[in-house]
Design an enzyme around this catalytic site. Sequence first.
Site, PDB file in Angstrom:
ATOM      1  N   LYS A 144       0.835  -1.197   0.000  1.00  0.00           N
ATOM      2  CA  LYS A 144       0.000   0.000   0.000  1.00  0.00           C
ATOM      3  C   LYS A 144       0.875   1.255   0.000  1.00  0.00           C
ATOM      4  O   LYS A 144       2.041   1.140   0.377  1.00  0.00           O
ATOM      5  CB  LYS A 144      -0.912  -0.015   1.209  1.00  0.00           C
ATOM      6  N   HIS A 174      -1.078  -6.523   5.516  1.00  0.00           N
ATOM      7  CA  HIS A 174      -0.520  -7.490   6.459  1.00  0.00           C
ATOM      8  C   HIS A 174      -1.459  -7.809   7.618  1.00  0.00           C
ATOM      9  O   HIS A 174      -1.311  -8.827   8.269  1.00  0.00           O
ATOM     10  CB  HIS A 174       0.871  -7.059   6.936  1.00  0.00           C
ATOM     11  N   LYS A 178      -2.372 -11.717   9.822  1.00  0.00           N
ATOM     12  CA  LYS A 178      -2.259 -11.983  11.267  1.00  0.00           C
ATOM     13  C   LYS A 178      -3.160 -13.164  11.609  1.00  0.00           C
ATOM     14  O   LYS A 178      -4.318 -13.212  11.183  1.00  0.00           O
ATOM     15  CB  LYS A 178      -2.689 -10.746  12.066  1.00  0.00           C
ATOM     16  N   GLU A 212      -2.212   3.181  18.569  1.00  0.00           N
ATOM     17  CA  GLU A 212      -0.783   2.843  18.618  1.00  0.00           C
ATOM     18  C   GLU A 212      -0.078   3.846  19.517  1.00  0.00           C
ATOM     19  O   GLU A 212      -0.435   5.024  19.532  1.00  0.00           O
ATOM     20  CB  GLU A 212      -0.169   2.903  17.221  1.00  0.00           C
ATOM     21  N   ASP A 231      -3.360   5.469   5.580  1.00  0.00           N
ATOM     22  CA  ASP A 231      -2.347   4.521   6.059  1.00  0.00           C
ATOM     23  C   ASP A 231      -2.993   3.309   6.721  1.00  0.00           C
ATOM     24  O   ASP A 231      -2.505   2.182   6.579  1.00  0.00           O
ATOM     25  CB  ASP A 231      -1.430   5.240   7.065  1.00  0.00           C
ATOM     26  N   HIS A 236      -6.005  -1.509   6.357  1.00  0.00           N
ATOM     27  CA  HIS A 236      -6.194  -2.534   7.375  1.00  0.00           C
ATOM     28  C   HIS A 236      -7.584  -2.590   8.019  1.00  0.00           C
ATOM     29  O   HIS A 236      -8.183  -3.656   8.120  1.00  0.00           O
ATOM     30  CB  HIS A 236      -5.166  -2.326   8.486  1.00  0.00           C
ATOM     31  N   LYS A 322      -1.681   7.578  16.096  1.00  0.00           N
ATOM     32  CA  LYS A 322      -0.309   7.471  16.609  1.00  0.00           C
ATOM     33  C   LYS A 322      -0.203   8.204  17.939  1.00  0.00           C
ATOM     34  O   LYS A 322      -0.942   9.153  18.199  1.00  0.00           O
ATOM     35  CB  LYS A 322       0.675   8.124  15.632  1.00  0.00           C
TER      36      LYS A 322
END
Length: 480
Positions: A144, A174, A178, A212, A231, A236, A322
């Site tokens: 991506k 990704h 998982k 995060e 992002d 995701h 973040k």
Amino acid sequence: MGPRFPQVVVLFGATGDLARRKLLPGLFHLSSVGFIPGCRIIGVSLDDLDLDGFRKAARSAIDEFSARKVTEADWNAFAASLAYVPLAAGPVALKAAVDEAERGLGAECRRLHYLSVPPSAALPAVRMLGEAGLVERSRIVMEKPFGTDLASAVTLNRKLHEVFAEDQIFRIDHFLGKEPAQNILAFRFANGLFEPIWNRNFIDHVQIDVPETLGLGKRSGFYEQTGAYRDMVVTHLFQILAFMAMEPPTALEPAPISEEKNKVFRSMLPIQPSDVVRGQYSGYRSEEGVDPESETETFIALKCFIDNWRWAGVPFFLRTGKRLAEGQRIISIAFREPPKSMFPAGSGVGAQGPDHLTFDLADASKMSLSFYGKRPGPGMRLDKLSLQFAMHDTGLLGDVLEAYERLILDAMRGDRTLFTTAEGIERLWDVSTHLLEAPPPVRLYPPGSWGPKSIHQLIAPHAWRLPFERAWRDPNKVGS
Ligand code: BG6
């Protein structure tokens, strides 16, 4: 387990951050456990290295980031499978290196081109592969972002298709690699218990929450152009949402799964800017590489809807950002509440929110089902209790493949089950159009918090599950 044919991996961006943190350690692990016998890896990057230099870079990446112990025998075997071509050497040199690597691997060997490069470098790499004549017998893994809006995604897909056929292209997300993400499918479809209540009649709302604690490190150049929505959400979080919300596929195979995921995306209502909170942590604008007037969001929370028979009217709340208070990855499903009037006043029924089913998407996955139960003793006082499962307890944690390892292996085997399609991506950009055209202003939030204050209005009358009122039980602590 492994691919049927030996593989030659051409790794663009071989000295970059992702290659160092995930791809080289992942390839090393796959090769040392014997999943990819005969595999050869050709590193390509802007760095003017020789083979020795690349081996040193790979070794230091593996030492730093491999979660497993590195033995000299495994390293020597891996080091012998490496080759390196500086990007400046051009397509002819790349082809020569691939020919050399393929010598002795047999006519059936396959090529896996992995583009671990920034968006601006992806199409030039694709063209280089075309010019080098490396398209046949190959698959290409793309990282991506797959475009930045609908128009750019359509253009990117069109240009990709000039060189590679769609069935050669593996767009990696990704999160889908998982273990716990795949476990959502197992949990939903291998059990008779939950699927009957997996719908708007029983589920009140859903939260997908991925805060995060990380800041941006050296990634601000990339992030300034991207922001939290592009992002994390378009990639995701929406992919996880599709696993959570899709209809049972006719088979656990790539085409039926992609079809069901794409149906979820088609049923999504366009994201309304008024249902979105964008945030930026204080201090972001003074970081190196960041525009002092940057409007890039480092945080996003939103409400979205899937307007189909299963989910109409059920809000899905997504949040990620973040420098937040905790690093977590959870899906939390809140069930509708029962009538409570039979319980005496002060019993505590409903006082701690609705019953929840919660998935923790960490590699060592956990699940919890919370419910009201009677507190021992006189009268009828209720407490929120929970049933918890932790993968730790199974003793199988050592078998977990890291997400990238799993996905690299799948791409080598040509298994597209956990990859995203051009159609799905384009639809997600389409539902994002209003938001991208008229984003609400970014609101500042203090690092270490849970985001701007308005996140509470967004979710009212419900509440964010995080931070948890009761921590996960620690499987290593008796009686916890
Ligand atoms: C990446 C994002 O795709 O996923 C990062 O670019 C983010 O910004 C990361 O930190 C999170 O992945 P994980 O596997 O650490 O949860």
